[in-house]
Design an enzyme around this catalytic site. Structure first.
Site, PDB file in Angstrom:
ATOM      1  N   ASP A  34      41.658 -30.813  82.124  1.00 17.06           N
ATOM      2  CA  ASP A  34      40.357 -31.267  82.424  1.00 17.06           C
ATOM      3  C   ASP A  34      40.297 -32.654  82.780  1.00 17.06           C
ATOM      4  O   ASP A  34      41.408 -33.350  82.994  1.00 17.06           O
ATOM      5  CB  ASP A  34      39.980 -31.222  80.791  1.00 17.06           C
ATOM      6  CG  ASP A  34      39.408 -29.821  80.202  1.00 17.06           C
ATOM      7  OD1 ASP A  34      39.381 -28.930  81.059  1.00 17.06           O
ATOM      8  OD2 ASP A  34      39.307 -29.804  78.965  1.00 17.06           O
ATOM      9  N   LYS A  56      35.182 -31.262  83.820  1.00 13.92           N
ATOM     10  CA  LYS A  56      33.809 -31.326  83.762  1.00 13.92           C
ATOM     11  C   LYS A  56      33.193 -32.626  83.212  1.00 13.92           C
ATOM     12  O   LYS A  56      33.695 -33.451  82.507  1.00 13.92           O
ATOM     13  CB  LYS A  56      33.632 -30.464  82.261  1.00 13.92           C
ATOM     14  CG  LYS A  56      33.890 -28.990  82.460  1.00 13.92           C
ATOM     15  CD  LYS A  56      33.688 -27.933  81.239  1.00 13.92           C
ATOM     16  CE  LYS A  56      34.349 -26.777  81.146  1.00 13.92           C
ATOM     17  NZ  LYS A  56      34.256 -26.042  79.800  1.00 13.92           N
ATOM     18  N   MET A 170      29.707 -37.459  72.930  1.00 13.40           N
ATOM     19  CA  MET A 170      28.839 -37.004  73.965  1.00 13.40           C
ATOM     20  C   MET A 170      27.218 -37.710  73.556  1.00 13.40           C
ATOM     21  O   MET A 170      26.325 -36.797  73.758  1.00 13.40           O
ATOM     22  CB  MET A 170      28.788 -35.557  74.008  1.00 13.40           C
ATOM     23  CG  MET A 170      30.184 -34.962  74.490  1.00 13.40           C
ATOM     24  SD  MET A 170      30.365 -32.938  74.558  1.00 13.40           S
ATOM     25  CE  MET A 170      30.194 -32.770  72.755  1.00 13.40           C
TER      26      MET A 170
END
Length: 258
Positions: A34, A56, A170
């Site tokens: 990732d 991502k 996030m």
């Protein structure tokens, strides 16, 4: 049939990967990794290992999750040892649970190798203990993105007067909204808040404030960043060991070795 290892690479500092996680990298035929994985860890992969980047960001996915799932199955069915290398811990907001489900349904052997999640590591490097006898006896790891099936206001209302410490993943984009809802549902506007950007790395930056002013103070902070809300943030001023180390240029920690 090969095997898949779902491995937590840790929060950013390559020295924070587990011994078992490092061993899986060293024995891999394929590594699917990732965006938040420190690429220094790729130096420990076999020379002939296939490295597949599937990073991502909030607005862009190199590979969709379904494509990643298909790759895991394909390489394992080809007889490969596959390491799915994920930032932090694969089972804490890492979608590792979804990947494990797919592997199980396809009869593919797999192991989960937990990692150090940013939710605990970034505050620790910022000098913020998530629990403390005098400040907090409960902590919750939550996402700043509204979960499917939940109404956003209900989601934050339940957290407003719940755990004493909130660690929010996030959540940078929604920070003003999060602060507003928490205040509206009972959290004091003077509750301390910290944002830790790129925690555990040399790029780490920490901004502190309160629920009523952190959105203004943190305007220059971007993802990846952890948000910590609670009285434990008050301890940072006397415990910010990482910044003190940086000021004395003491970043030379032992390199990861095999």
């Amino acid at each position: 049939m090969g095997k898949v290892y779902l491995v937590g690479a840790g929060p950013g500092d390559p020295d924070l990967i587990t011994v078992k996680g490092l061993k899986t990298i060293q024995q891999s035929d394929v590594i699917i990794y990732d965006r938040l994985v420190n690429e220094e860890l790729m130096n420990h992969a076999p020379k002939n290992a296939r490295l597949v980047y599937c990073g991502k960001s909030p607005d862009y996915h190199v590979l969709k999750q379904e494509e990643i799932n298909n790759l895991l199955c394909k390489y394992a069915k080809d007889g490969c040892i596959v390491t799915r290398l994920k930032g932090g811990d694969p089972f804490i907001f890492g979608r590792g649970g979804e990947e494990a489900e797919v592997l199980a349904r396809n009869g593919i052997p797999f192991e989960v190798v937990p990692g150090i999640t940013a939710g605990s590591a970034a505050p620790a490097y910022a000098g913020i203990p998530l629990t403390h006898r005098n400040y907090s006896s409960s902590v919750a790891f939550v996402t700043g993105v509204k979960p499917k099936g939940y109404h956003a206001i209900d989601y934050w209302r339940h957290l407003a007067l719940g755990p004493e410490t909130l660690c929010i993943y996030m959540g940078v984009r929604n920070l003003p909204h999060i602060c507003e809802i928490l205040i509206n549902h009972g959290r004091s506007p003077l509750t301390p808040v910290a944002l830790v950007h790129c925690g555990t790395t040399e790029e780490q930056q920490t901004v502190t404030g309160t629920l009523e002013d952190i959105s203004q103070k943190a305007r220059g902070i971007s993802n990846p960043a952890m948000i910590v809300i609670g009285e434990v943030v008050r301890l940072r001023e006397e415990m910010k060991w990482f910044e003190e180390m940086a000021n004395h240029h003491e970043f030379q920690t032992p390199a990861v070795s095999g």
